[in-house]
Structure formats: C-alpha cells, structure tokens
Design a protein around this motif. Structure first.
Motif, short mmCIF file in Angstrom:
data_model
loop_
_atom_site.label_atom_id
_atom_site.label_comp_id
_atom_site.label_asym_id
_atom_site.label_seq_id
_atom_site.Cartn_x
_atom_site.Cartn_y
_atom_site.Cartn_z
N ALA A 23 10.37 -3.61 -6.66
CA ALA A 23 9.19 -2.75 -6.52
C ALA A 23 8.43 -3.08 -5.26
O ALA A 23 8.48 -4.20 -4.73
CB ALA A 23 8.28 -2.90 -7.75
N VAL A 24 7.69 -2.08 -4.79
CA VAL A 24 6.77 -2.22 -3.66
C VAL A 24 5.68 -1.19 -3.88
O VAL A 24 5.91 -0.15 -4.51
CB VAL A 24 7.50 -2.01 -2.31
CG1 VAL A 24 8.01 -0.58 -2.17
CG2 VAL A 24 6.62 -2.38 -1.14
N GLY A 25 4.48 -1.49 -3.40
CA GLY A 25 3.38 -0.55 -3.62
C GLY A 25 2.46 -0.46 -2.42
O GLY A 25 2.44 -1.35 -1.56
N GLY A 26 1.70 0.61 -2.35
CA GLY A 26 0.74 0.79 -1.27
C GLY A 26 0.14 2.17 -1.30
O GLY A 26 0.48 3.00 -2.16
N THR A 27 -0.75 2.44 -0.36
CA THR A 27 -1.35 3.78 -0.26
C THR A 27 -0.41 4.71 0.49
O THR A 27 -0.29 5.89 0.17
CB THR A 27 -2.70 3.70 0.49
OG1 THR A 27 -3.52 2.71 -0.14
CG2 THR A 27 -3.41 5.03 0.45
N PHE A 28 0.26 4.20 1.51
CA PHE A 28 1.25 4.94 2.30
C PHE A 28 0.66 6.23 2.88
O PHE A 28 1.30 7.28 2.89
CB PHE A 28 2.51 5.23 1.47
CG PHE A 28 3.19 3.99 0.97
CD1 PHE A 28 3.73 3.09 1.86
CD2 PHE A 28 3.26 3.70 -0.39
CE1 PHE A 28 4.34 1.92 1.41
CE2 PHE A 28 3.85 2.54 -0.86
CZ PHE A 28 4.40 1.65 0.05
N ASP A 29 -0.58 6.11 3.37
CA ASP A 29 -1.22 7.24 4.04
C ASP A 29 -0.77 7.27 5.49
O ASP A 29 -0.82 6.25 6.18
CB ASP A 29 -2.75 7.09 3.96
CG ASP A 29 -3.49 8.20 4.65
OD1 ASP A 29 -3.14 9.37 4.42
OD2 ASP A 29 -4.42 7.90 5.43
N ARG A 30 -0.32 8.43 5.95
CA ARG A 30 0.16 8.58 7.33
C ARG A 30 1.16 7.48 7.66
O ARG A 30 0.91 6.59 8.46
CB ARG A 30 -1.01 8.59 8.32
CG ARG A 30 -1.84 9.83 8.17
CD ARG A 30 -3.10 9.85 9.01
NE ARG A 30 -3.71 11.16 8.91
CZ ARG A 30 -4.45 11.59 7.88
NH1 ARG A 30 -4.69 10.78 6.87
NH2 ARG A 30 -4.95 12.81 7.85
N LEU A 66 -7.80 10.89 3.64
CA LEU A 66 -6.51 10.49 3.10
C LEU A 66 -5.64 11.72 2.85
O LEU A 66 -6.12 12.76 2.39
CB LEU A 66 -6.69 9.76 1.77
CG LEU A 66 -7.07 8.28 1.83
CD1 LEU A 66 -7.64 7.83 0.49
CD2 LEU A 66 -5.85 7.45 2.17
N GLN A 67 -4.36 11.61 3.17
CA GLN A 67 -3.45 12.70 2.84
C GLN A 67 -3.36 12.85 1.32
O GLN A 67 -3.43 11.86 0.59
CB GLN A 67 -2.06 12.41 3.40
CG GLN A 67 -1.98 12.44 4.91
CD GLN A 67 -0.62 12.03 5.42
OE1 GLN A 67 -0.01 11.07 4.91
NE2 GLN A 67 -0.11 12.71 6.43
N PRO A 68 -3.20 14.07 0.82
CA PRO A 68 -3.03 14.25 -0.63
C PRO A 68 -1.83 13.46 -1.15
O PRO A 68 -0.87 13.21 -0.40
CB PRO A 68 -2.79 15.76 -0.77
CG PRO A 68 -3.37 16.37 0.46
CD PRO A 68 -3.17 15.35 1.55
N TYR A 69 -1.89 13.08 -2.40
CA TYR A 69 -0.81 12.29 -3.01
C TYR A 69 0.55 12.96 -2.80
O TYR A 69 1.53 12.29 -2.43
CB TYR A 69 -1.09 12.13 -4.51
CG TYR A 69 0.01 11.44 -5.27
CD1 TYR A 69 0.12 10.05 -5.28
CD2 TYR A 69 0.97 12.18 -5.98
CE1 TYR A 69 1.15 9.42 -5.96
CE2 TYR A 69 1.99 11.56 -6.67
CZ TYR A 69 2.08 10.18 -6.67
OH TYR A 69 3.10 9.55 -7.35
N THR A 70 0.63 14.27 -3.00
CA THR A 70 1.91 14.98 -2.88
C THR A 70 2.46 14.89 -1.47
O THR A 70 3.68 14.78 -1.27
CB THR A 70 1.77 16.45 -3.29
OG1 THR A 70 0.69 17.04 -2.55
CG2 THR A 70 1.48 16.58 -4.78
N VAL A 71 1.59 14.94 -0.46
CA VAL A 71 2.03 14.85 0.94
C VAL A 71 2.54 13.45 1.23
O VAL A 71 3.59 13.26 1.88
CB VAL A 71 0.89 15.23 1.89
CG1 VAL A 71 1.27 14.97 3.35
CG2 VAL A 71 0.49 16.69 1.70
#
Length: 562
Positions: free
Chosen positions: A194-201, A240-245
């Motif tokens: 597993a790995v996690g983050g916001t991953f925005d842009r 922040l970019q939308p979750y779906t993007v």
C-alpha cells in the motif's frame, strides 16, 4: 529537429556511470519532447551489434531504487515535461510477475525514441538508429513514423561533472528499520502493498513514492487517495483537483509504468485507511514526512491482531527553485500557489458596452477583496464598488429605499429616516427567508446601477473595469463580467479578520460566512484565483502577475497602461 509531443528515452549506460550525466541527457531530451517522456532502463544493451537487441530483466537493487529517485529529481528542473520511468523489466529477487504481452501500449504513444548509446565516432550512426527504432517498437506501441535520435553528441565533455563517473548514488530509500545494505543488494518483492497520499497535480515526488511501491509489489498495489476531512488542513484546498481527476491521472500513470500489477485505488478518509485494516497487505511505502504515520499504522495493526507491515521510507525531493512562501520540498501546495493569478478557464462572452472588459472581483467576507480592488485600481482599473452602489440604493429616494422599508418596517430606520444597515443586517444574517426577501429587492437594483456605471466608464474612456462584489455569483452576475476573480483564504482566518474588523463574536462571524458561498463553490465558477493569506508584498506580486497575464489576453485596444 522537430519537437515531439511524446518520446521514449532508452538508457543503455550502467547506472553508476550514467547518474552524473543525467542532467544534460534530460535537458537534451526536453528540447525534443514537450509533453510526456517515458524512460526505459536497459543498462548494458548493445545497439551496435548485428542481432536484434532484446529487452532483458533488470535486477531491482537499492542502486536501481536510488537511481529512480535521482532521475525524477533531475526531471523536476523541466517542469513542462511529464517524465515516467517504465518499470516493466525491473524485477525483484522474489518475482511473481506474470508473462507480459510482447508489446506494451502506453497512454501517449512515443513519437520519437532517444538513447544515450555512444557510437565509436560520436555520430548519428544510421544502423544504430535503425536498431533503436526496432527495439522501441518491439517493446512498446509507437507511432508508425517513429523518429530516432542518439543523444550522446548533444552533451560534450565540458558539461560533465568533475566527480568520478562511478561514484555511488546517495541513498534515498531505506527500510524504516536501519539495516546495513550495499547499493548492489537485491530488493525483496512482496505480493501486496500500500501507499497513500493526496496526489494532487501528480508530480515527481509522487512518482518516486508510487514507483518504489510498484517495484516492491508483485501482484497488487492498494493506493489510498486522501479525500473529504483529510483535505481540510491542506493549503489552498479550494484549488485541489477533484478526487475523480486525481484518480484518473494516478491510474493512467500506474498502468503506464507497471501494467502487470492490479491497482486498487480507494478514497482515504482516515489516517489509517486500508493499510491499517487489510490483513493481506505486506508492506507500506511512506515519505520522511509521513514516517510517523506509518509507525502509527503498525501500532494500530498490532492492537487489532494484525501483523506489522514492512515500512519503506522515501526521502523528500528538494525543490531548488521554490519561492519564499513555498515549501523547500517538491509539493502539491507549491504547485497550487503557482496557479494563483493564472487564467483557469476561457473568459465569458457577455453582452457589454463595446470596448469595455469587465472583471468581477469576489470572495468570502474577510478575504481581503477590497484591498485587492485598490491594488487593481492603482494598476489602472476602473472600480465599481457594489457596496457604494448599495448605499446609493438604500438612501432616501434611492431605487431600493421604499421597497426595503415596506418589506422590513420602519423600525429599521434611523431617526433621520435613513436605513440602519446594522439593524437590517441582524434581521437577515442567519435567516434565509428574510435574506431572500432583501436580495430579491437589492440585487436587480445594484445590477442596474452597475451597468449604468459601465456606461459611464466608457464615456470616460476607460477600457477595463472591476465590479467589486462579495455576492457576485450568488446574485447571478456572471453574465455581466468577462472573468470572475476570486480571493480565497481559510475560513478560520476569515473569522479572525471579521471579528477584528467588525467587532463581531466568532459565532456571528461564522453565521455571516454560512450565508455566503464557500470558497470552494466560488473557485468552481472562477477564472482567476488570488489569496491574501501571506504578507502584503506577496499579495502585490500575485495581483501584478494576474494583471500582466490579463494584459496579454486583452485586445490591444483594451490594454490598460499604468
């Protein structure tokens, strides 16, 4: 040589020797590719022999992991370039990989293939280029008219660093528990991680985190993407970019770099996520910043009868070109700050007086909207203050005076017959029904007065004006402006400013904000976003940036000179 949208860079030099040469190689590649650059590692491959070169496995060692980090760090200099290191042929010592199809499809089929392979005379040797093209098309789905370039002549000896070319790479990835290891030590593979983050842009620091996780995982990778409550503490969350993007961009990247894996991308709604609850997971990849969170996940697992995860910690990527308000690491918050002042979507085409360009300036109460309006005025804009128009409308004999008194009674009046706006405000704030009665009267009146002001601006020879209006979007005045410019600040800061400025209680300040659109709702309908969160000089730089970009997109006849 033409500039191509997408390209494939095949690196054949051994990693330790190649590492110091990466900056000029990437710079040369960036001159030829302006969108997506895929990188394929095949150290030791010979393009000069008679036989067709074949892809072969590359042993995943700590040196390879460090090289991946090093390459993405170097790529950060070329911000326009989306670099993706392909991991298909990088295998751990315990490999469970299924047999891959002979040709991999990429999201952006390469139009040019590049390599650092060195010919004996340093020339663009044609048979070598033909071998390179054949190799690329045998591994990946490329454009039919694939071009090829040997990059080695593009970086001369003068550009190479003076340190020994076989110097080991600095260690950037390690298991969380300190274990002595050598660069050549093979990396263990795991079934599921597993790995996690916001991953925005999605940026290069994200790509390091994801790539290391992809190398370690052999069957499935669970990727938690922060959403909802976990986003509230982020800087400039409205951008922040939308979750779906975010998920769409993440999925495309992951499938490109390692299609053999199964990816389970899920919303991350609490600090533990699947890593804390899934008993089938074997490892977790964290950054220096989230290392403590990884330790907390393992404590949580032990408390709930599950085995600890193997933790792999990734060093943060330093951002050598960050500004005074940005973090010194590569981060999404810095990317969001850099968006401030830029045009986010095409302008509107409202029916307005010919030769006049109109901005609508808005923001939640306390956002600093009026100060930005004054900065725009000093740059040459003609300001239409909706508050002043409201005062005119409320004045005895004004177009809204009688309708408002009839709707709310004479007890809202001062002794001199003028409307007491504080008393009127106390009636409508927090009361949606009463507020609607007031806005149904006021908004059409102020809109009419604003249009009259626009006509007056044209008569005065003005070409650009700004409607300063807190309720611009709530009132539906988008059809009166070419662009909506929104000022955003955190709600906590807005409350603090309202309390300090107006002498209200915190509860009253919150109530006022709840009667307005949220910053997020405003940004969704905006063309340009600014923020007054930092010192005045930072706000001034933002406004000047937005103003200068505006001048470039205005028709020449409407450009405003200082």
């Amino acid at each position: 040589m033409a500039v191509f949208r997408s390209g494939l860079l095949v690196l054949t030099t051994p990693l330790a020797t190649l590492a110091p040469r990466l900056p000029p190689i990437l710079t040369s590649a960036a001159r030829l590719v302006n969108h997506t650059l895929y990188v394929h590692l095949q150290p030791g491959m010979n393009l000069g022999g008679p036989a067709q070169p074949q892809a072969s496995p590359v042993q995943a060692t700590f040196e390879v992991l460090d090289f991946i980090t090093h390459l993405y760090t170097g790529a950060n200099v070329h911000r326009h370039l989306d670099v993706r290191i392909l991991l298909t042929n990088i295998q751990t010592k315990s490999t469970f990989l299924p047999v891959l199809p002979s040709v991999q499809n990429l999201a952006h089929p390469p139009e040019v293939v590049l390599t650092d392979f060195q010919t004996l005379d340093g020339s663009q040797y044609n048979p070598v280029k033909q071998q390179l093209e054949r190799y690329a098309t045998s591994c990946y789905s490329c454009c039919p008219q694939l071009s090829s370039v040997l990059l080695y002549p593009d970086y001369g000896t003068g550009e190479l660093p003076v340190e020994p070319l076989n110097a080991p790479l600095p260690s950037t990835i390690r298991p969380a528990s300190p274990v002595a290891r050598s660069p050549k030590q093979p990396v263990r593979g795991y079934h599921r991680g597993a790995v996690g983050g916001t991953f925005d842009r999605l940026h290069n620091a994200h790509k390091v985190l994801l790539s290391i996780a992809c190398v370690l995982a052999q069957e499935q990778l669970v990727v938690g993407v922060a959403d909802k409550d976990l986003l509230k503490s982020k800087l400039l969350p409205e951008l922040l970019q939308p979750y779906t993007v975010r998920v769409e961009h993440l999925s495309e990247f992951l499938v490109d770099v390692k299609p053999s894996l199964t990816f389970d991308i899920v919303p991350l709604l609490d600090p533990y996520g699947p890593a804390g609850t899934d008993p089938t997971l074997d490892f977790l990849v964290v950054s220096e910043e989230t290392y403590r969170g990884g330790m907390a996940v393992n404590r949580f697992r032990l408390e709930n009868g599950k085995e600890e995860l193997a933790l792999y910690q990734i060093q943060l990527l330093k951002d050598q070109s960050h500004s005074e308000t940005e973090e010194d690491k590569v981060s999404s918050s810095s990317f969001r700050q850099r968006i401030l002042g830029s045009l986010l979507k095409p302008p509107n085409r409202p029916e307005l007086p010919s030769g006049l360009y109109v901005l609508g300036l808005t923001g939640i109460s306390g956002s600093g909207k009026s100060s930005v309006a004054q900065r725009l005025k000093s740059l040459g804009a003609y300001i239409i203050d909706s508050d002043l128009l409201g005062h005119r409308a409320y004045a005895p004999g004004g177009p809204a005076y009688q309708p408002v008194v009839e709707a709310f009674g004479t007890d809202i009046l001062h002794k001199d017959g003028t409307i007491n706006r504080k008393v009127l405000g106390s009636r409508v704030f927090g009361n949606k029904k009463q507020l609607k009665i007031l806005t149904d009267v006021m908004w059409p009146v102020i809109a009419k007065l604003a249009r009259e002001e626009m006509d007056s601006a044209v008569v005065k020879g003005k070409t650009l004006c700004v409607i300063d209006a807190a309720m611009l979007l709530e009132a539906g005045w988008q059809n009166m402006v070419h662009e909506v410019w929104t000022i955003v600040i955190p709600e906590t800061e807005a409350v603090r400013r309202i309390v300090e400025r107006d002498g209200l209680s915190e509860a009253a300040a919150h109530s006022r904000l709840q009667s307005q659109m949220s910053g997020q709702q405003l940004v969704e309908q905006s063309h340009v976003v600014l923020s007054t969160l930092w010192e005045p000089r930072v706000t001034q730089r933002q406004v000047e940036k937005a103003w200068n970009l505006l001048q470039k997109r205005l028709p020449k006849a409407q450009q405003t000179k200082n």
